[in-house]
Design an enzyme around this catalytic site. Sequence first.
Site, PDB file in Angstrom:
ATOM      1  N   ASN A   9     -22.496 -24.586  -9.336  1.00 23.25           N
ATOM      2  CA  ASN A   9     -23.309 -24.608 -10.547  1.00 23.25           C
ATOM      3  C   ASN A   9     -22.357 -24.780 -11.728  1.00 23.25           C
ATOM      4  O   ASN A   9     -21.706 -23.829 -12.141  1.00 23.25           O
ATOM      5  CB  ASN A   9     -24.093 -23.284 -10.657  1.00 23.25           C
ATOM      6  CG  ASN A   9     -24.865 -23.181 -11.954  1.00 23.25           C
ATOM      7  OD1 ASN A   9     -24.994 -24.165 -12.684  1.00 23.25           O
ATOM      8  ND2 ASN A   9     -25.387 -21.998 -12.251  1.00 23.25           N
ATOM      9  N   LYS A  11     -23.060 -25.376 -14.764  1.00 28.23           N
ATOM     10  CA  LYS A  11     -23.602 -24.910 -16.046  1.00 28.23           C
ATOM     11  C   LYS A  11     -23.380 -25.992 -17.118  1.00 28.23           C
ATOM     12  O   LYS A  11     -23.458 -27.173 -16.799  1.00 28.23           O
ATOM     13  CB  LYS A  11     -22.994 -23.557 -16.410  1.00 28.23           C
ATOM     14  CG  LYS A  11     -23.123 -22.570 -15.225  1.00 28.23           C
ATOM     15  CD  LYS A  11     -22.820 -21.162 -15.563  1.00 28.23           C
ATOM     16  CE  LYS A  11     -22.993 -20.302 -14.317  1.00 28.23           C
ATOM     17  NZ  LYS A  11     -22.813 -18.887 -14.558  1.00 28.23           N
ATOM     18  N   HIS A  95     -32.460 -19.248 -12.826  1.00 26.17           N
ATOM     19  CA  HIS A  95     -31.124 -18.688 -13.041  1.00 26.17           C
ATOM     20  C   HIS A  95     -31.196 -17.621 -14.142  1.00 26.17           C
ATOM     21  O   HIS A  95     -31.939 -17.773 -15.114  1.00 26.17           O
ATOM     22  CB  HIS A  95     -30.143 -19.799 -13.438  1.00 26.17           C
ATOM     23  CG  HIS A  95     -28.728 -19.326 -13.403  1.00 26.17           C
ATOM     24  ND1 HIS A  95     -28.190 -18.566 -14.412  1.00 26.17           N
ATOM     25  CD2 HIS A  95     -27.765 -19.454 -12.456  1.00 26.17           C
ATOM     26  CE1 HIS A  95     -26.927 -18.261 -14.089  1.00 26.17           C
ATOM     27  NE2 HIS A  95     -26.653 -18.788 -12.914  1.00 26.17           N
ATOM     28  N   GLU A  97     -29.327 -16.923 -16.538  1.00 29.62           N
ATOM     29  CA  GLU A  97     -29.039 -17.387 -17.902  1.00 29.62           C
ATOM     30  C   GLU A  97     -30.269 -18.030 -18.521  1.00 29.62           C
ATOM     31  O   GLU A  97     -30.487 -17.942 -19.731  1.00 29.62           O
ATOM     32  CB  GLU A  97     -27.839 -18.358 -17.873  1.00 29.62           C
ATOM     33  CG  GLU A  97     -26.540 -17.588 -17.658  1.00 29.62           C
ATOM     34  CD  GLU A  97     -25.456 -18.366 -16.941  1.00 29.62           C
ATOM     35  OE1 GLU A  97     -25.533 -19.603 -16.855  1.00 29.62           O
ATOM     36  OE2 GLU A  97     -24.517 -17.705 -16.438  1.00 29.62           O
ATOM     37  N   GLU A 164     -28.190 -13.268  -7.244  1.00 27.39           N
ATOM     38  CA  GLU A 164     -27.107 -13.244  -8.223  1.00 27.39           C
ATOM     39  C   GLU A 164     -27.263 -12.025  -9.120  1.00 27.39           C
ATOM     40  O   GLU A 164     -27.987 -12.076 -10.131  1.00 27.39           O
ATOM     41  CB  GLU A 164     -27.155 -14.513  -9.077  1.00 27.39           C
ATOM     42  CG  GLU A 164     -26.993 -15.783  -8.276  1.00 27.39           C
ATOM     43  CD  GLU A 164     -26.420 -16.911  -9.127  1.00 27.39           C
ATOM     44  OE1 GLU A 164     -25.352 -17.401  -8.772  1.00 27.39           O
ATOM     45  OE2 GLU A 164     -27.026 -17.256 -10.146  1.00 27.39           O
ATOM     46  N   GLY A 170     -20.022 -14.387 -13.945  1.00 24.28           N
ATOM     47  CA  GLY A 170     -19.038 -14.722 -14.970  1.00 24.28           C
ATOM     48  C   GLY A 170     -18.236 -13.536 -15.471  1.00 24.28           C
ATOM     49  O   GLY A 170     -17.564 -13.627 -16.497  1.00 24.28           O
ATOM     50  N   SER A 209     -19.273 -14.400  -9.512  1.00 24.52           N
ATOM     51  CA  SER A 209     -17.818 -14.281  -9.412  1.00 24.52           C
ATOM     52  C   SER A 209     -17.282 -14.500  -8.001  1.00 24.52           C
ATOM     53  O   SER A 209     -16.361 -13.816  -7.567  1.00 24.52           O
ATOM     54  CB  SER A 209     -17.351 -12.928  -9.980  1.00 24.52           C
ATOM     55  OG  SER A 209     -17.697 -12.824 -11.354  1.00 24.52           O
ATOM     56  N   GLY A 230     -20.169 -20.501  -9.870  1.00 23.99           N
ATOM     57  CA  GLY A 230     -20.055 -21.012 -11.231  1.00 23.99           C
ATOM     58  C   GLY A 230     -18.613 -21.350 -11.560  1.00 23.99           C
ATOM     59  O   GLY A 230     -18.098 -22.404 -11.198  1.00 23.99           O
ATOM     60  N   GLY A 231     -17.930 -20.431 -12.217  1.00 25.24           N
ATOM     61  CA  GLY A 231     -16.581 -20.667 -12.737  1.00 25.24           C
ATOM     62  C   GLY A 231     -15.619 -21.268 -11.717  1.00 25.24           C
ATOM     63  O   GLY A 231     -14.890 -22.222 -12.029  1.00 25.24           O
TER      64      GLY A 231
END
Length: 251
Positions: A9, A11, A95, A97, A164, A170, A209, A230-231
Site C-alpha cells: 500500500n 498510500k 483503510h 486513514e 490493521e 506507521g 509496521s 505501507g512504509g
Amino acid sequence: MRRPFIAANWKMNKTVPEAMDFVYAFLPAVAEVKDRDIVLAPPFTSLFALAERLAGTNIGLSAQNLFYEEKGAFTGEVSAAMLEDVGCDYVITGHSERRQYFLETDETVNRKAKIAQGNGLSVIFCIGESLNEREAGMTYDVLRRQLRNGLSEVDVRKLVVAYEPVWAIGTGKTATPDQAQEAHKYIRDELRGIYKNDADSVRILYGGSVTPENADSLMACADVDGALVGGASLKPDSFEKIVKFKGGINK
Ligand code: PGA
C-alpha cells in the site's frame, strides 16, 4: 489451502516515473515467486502505467479507494468501473486513514465493497481498533461491528480481509505474533458466523509496521495469511524481502 497474499500500500507516495522505477527493480527480483499472490496498490495516477507494465506478470494491481456510486456528478471521485477498466484486480476499502481523515463509516465502506465486487473487482477490506479502543478492552467489539456492518451482502469469493490495528500503522510498533494471531483467530471465527465454511478460505492479512525483520514471525501464525505493507513497501529490496518471507505457507 490459503495462498499467501502480500500487498504493498503505497498510500500518497510515488510519481509515475518513481512507480515505474520501482517495478523495473522489483519485477525481476520476484519473477520466480509463484506460490503467493503479490499485489501493488499505487495512487490512482500510476494505475494505468503500472497495469500495462504488470500485464502477464505474477504481480496484481490494486487501487487504494473508490467511490460507491456507479457514475455521475461526484467531482474528484473514481468509480469501480473505471478501476476495472484501467486494469485493477483489487481495491482497498475501509483503510483506517480513510475512516479517520475522510470520515468513512462502516456503511460507506460496505457500499464501496459491494459496488467494487459488482464491477468485477476483489476487495481488500481493512479493519482494526485504535489504541484507545484496545486499552478500553473494546478490540473485539470494534472488529465485530466493522465486520458485521461492513461485510453485509459482500461476496466471500472476492474478499481479502486486512487486520490493521491503528496503533501499529506507521508507528514502528508492530503487534506481537501472539496479539496478531489472537485477533486473526477472532476475525476468522466472526467470518465463520457470516460465511460458514467459506470463512476458511478467506485470506486474513496483518498490517501495521510490517518489516523484513518481523515478517517471518508474523506470517508463521496459524491465521495470518499475508501482509498489507505501507512504509516498508516503498523500496523494492525491502518489499522483496517481505514477499519472500520464510515458513508459514500452506495453511
Ligand atoms: P505501515 O502501513 O506498514 O506503514 O504501518 C500499513 C498500512 O497502513 O496498510
